[in-house]
Design a protein around this motif. Structure first.
Motif, PDB file in Angstrom:
ATOM      1  N   UNK A  42      -3.401  20.079  -5.914  1.00  0.00           N
ATOM      2  CA  UNK A  42      -2.532  21.222  -5.892  1.00  0.00           C
ATOM      3  C   UNK A  42      -1.859  21.158  -7.340  1.00  0.00           C
ATOM      4  N   UNK A  43      -1.949  22.379  -8.014  1.00  0.00           N
ATOM      5  CA  UNK A  43      -1.057  22.467  -9.293  1.00  0.00           C
ATOM      6  C   UNK A  43       0.172  23.298  -8.972  1.00  0.00           C
ATOM      7  N   UNK A  44       1.373  22.418  -9.300  1.00  0.00           N
ATOM      8  CA  UNK A  44       2.347  22.797  -8.796  1.00  0.00           C
ATOM      9  C   UNK A  44       3.510  23.071  -9.968  1.00  0.00           C
ATOM     10  N   UNK A  73     -14.669  15.164 -12.603  1.00  0.00           N
ATOM     11  CA  UNK A  73     -14.334  16.211 -12.997  1.00  0.00           C
ATOM     12  C   UNK A  73     -13.613  17.233 -12.375  1.00  0.00           C
ATOM     13  N   UNK A  74     -12.517  17.163 -11.848  1.00  0.00           N
ATOM     14  CA  UNK A  74     -11.784  18.019 -10.812  1.00  0.00           C
ATOM     15  C   UNK A  74     -10.656  18.661 -11.543  1.00  0.00           C
ATOM     16  N   UNK A  75     -10.719  19.915 -11.227  1.00  0.00           N
ATOM     17  CA  UNK A  75      -9.799  20.943 -11.850  1.00  0.00           C
ATOM     18  C   UNK A  75      -8.342  20.687 -11.714  1.00  0.00           C
ATOM     19  N   UNK A  76      -7.538  20.672 -12.709  1.00  0.00           N
ATOM     20  CA  UNK A  76      -5.966  20.522 -12.464  1.00  0.00           C
ATOM     21  C   UNK A  76      -5.358  21.953 -12.771  1.00  0.00           C
ATOM     22  N   UNK A  77      -6.004  22.865 -12.809  1.00  0.00           N
ATOM     23  CA  UNK A  77      -5.246  24.075 -12.912  1.00  0.00           C
ATOM     24  C   UNK A  77      -5.005  24.437 -14.498  1.00  0.00           C
ATOM     25  N   UNK A  99      14.506  28.993 -10.574  1.00  0.00           N
ATOM     26  CA  UNK A  99      13.305  28.643 -11.248  1.00  0.00           C
ATOM     27  C   UNK A  99      12.607  28.610 -10.027  1.00  0.00           C
ATOM     28  N   UNK A 100      11.707  29.730  -9.779  1.00  0.00           N
ATOM     29  CA  UNK A 100      10.705  29.915  -8.530  1.00  0.00           C
ATOM     30  C   UNK A 100       9.513  28.519  -8.701  1.00  0.00           C
ATOM     31  N   UNK A 101       9.072  28.255  -7.617  1.00  0.00           N
ATOM     32  CA  UNK A 101       7.837  27.121  -7.594  1.00  0.00           C
ATOM     33  C   UNK A 101       6.648  27.840  -7.080  1.00  0.00           C
ATOM     34  N   UNK A 102       5.702  27.611  -8.217  1.00  0.00           N
ATOM     35  CA  UNK A 102       4.377  28.335  -7.983  1.00  0.00           C
ATOM     36  C   UNK A 102       3.530  27.156  -7.468  1.00  0.00           C
ATOM     37  N   UNK A 103       2.763  27.264  -6.490  1.00  0.00           N
ATOM     38  CA  UNK A 103       1.755  26.338  -5.940  1.00  0.00           C
ATOM     39  C   UNK A 103       0.136  26.973  -5.833  1.00  0.00           C
ATOM     40  N   UNK A 104      -0.516  26.011  -6.424  1.00  0.00           N
ATOM     41  CA  UNK A 104      -1.925  26.579  -6.442  1.00  0.00           C
ATOM     42  C   UNK A 104      -2.959  25.672  -5.980  1.00  0.00           C
TER      43      UNK A 104
END
Length: 193
Positions: free
Chosen positions: A150-152, A61-65, A36-41
């Motif tokens: 970061x959205x992980x 109001x911070x973006x969580x992805x 299962x690959x891990x994706x980070x943004x």
């Protein structure tokens, strides 16, 4: 002016070190679980722009992805007080407490960098939330706070709904590593003395 420039340099260094620590942790998880690959943004950032009234600082109001089944929110937080020894007591995401994963100093200090985590995938209260307020509460004073959010996705092997049934709402992203190591073909560690 010289002290301000020096503090900006230290904050920049702390942010780089925290980003490297997050990257190393994620790569470590990926190397153990190739299935299962891990994706980070990096999805949002926050900076008070200097000292602000404390002890609680709100990042509105911070973006969580984007919403995803195995989504976690990781926060890299760097903070500073000028001359005062303090600690960051809590970080909240949408009024829910996050869990501290690591910090550079375990004792009160005038500056610190920390990584906090909260599960926001399927079965979690934040599962459908893409933007919310984030709060940073220190043990007093007027802080200067910088954060990267970061959205992980894919770092946590335990689904949030299953973890909730077991009573652990915020599983550590490093738990999968321990379970994989215990099932691997690595030699057993020597017995404790």
């Amino acid at each position: 002016m010289r002290n301000r420039r020096r503090s900006v340099v230290w904050i920049a260094i702390a942010l780089v070190l925290a980003a490297l620590a997050i990257t190393a942790a994620i790569i470590g998880c990926q190397n153990l679980r190739r299935s299962s690959p891990i994706m980070v943004s990096a999805v949002s950032a926050f900076n008070t722009g200097g000292l602000v009234p404390g002890p609680t600082v709100k990042a509105p109001s911070k973006n969580l992805g984007a919403v995803a089944a195995g989504r976690d929110i990781w926060l890299e937080v760097s903070w500073k007080f000028f001359g005062e020894l303090r600690t960051l007591d809590t970080v909240t995401v949408g009024d829910l407490p996050a869990r501290r994963l690591v910090r550079s100093h375990d004792v009160p200090s005038s500056a610190n960098s920390e990584i906090w985590f909260i599960s926001a995938g399927s079965g979690d209260i934040l599962e459908n939330t893409t933007s919310t307020n984030i709060g940073f509460t220190l043990d007093g004073g007027n802080p200067s706070v910088t954060a990267q959010i970061y959205r992980v996705v894919g770092a946590s092997e335990i689904p949030a709904a299953t973890a909730a049934k077991s009573g652990d709402r915020l599983p550590s992203p490093f738990q999968p590593m321990a379970s994989l190591l215990s099932r691997s073909s690595l030699p057993a560690p020597p017995p404790a003395p």
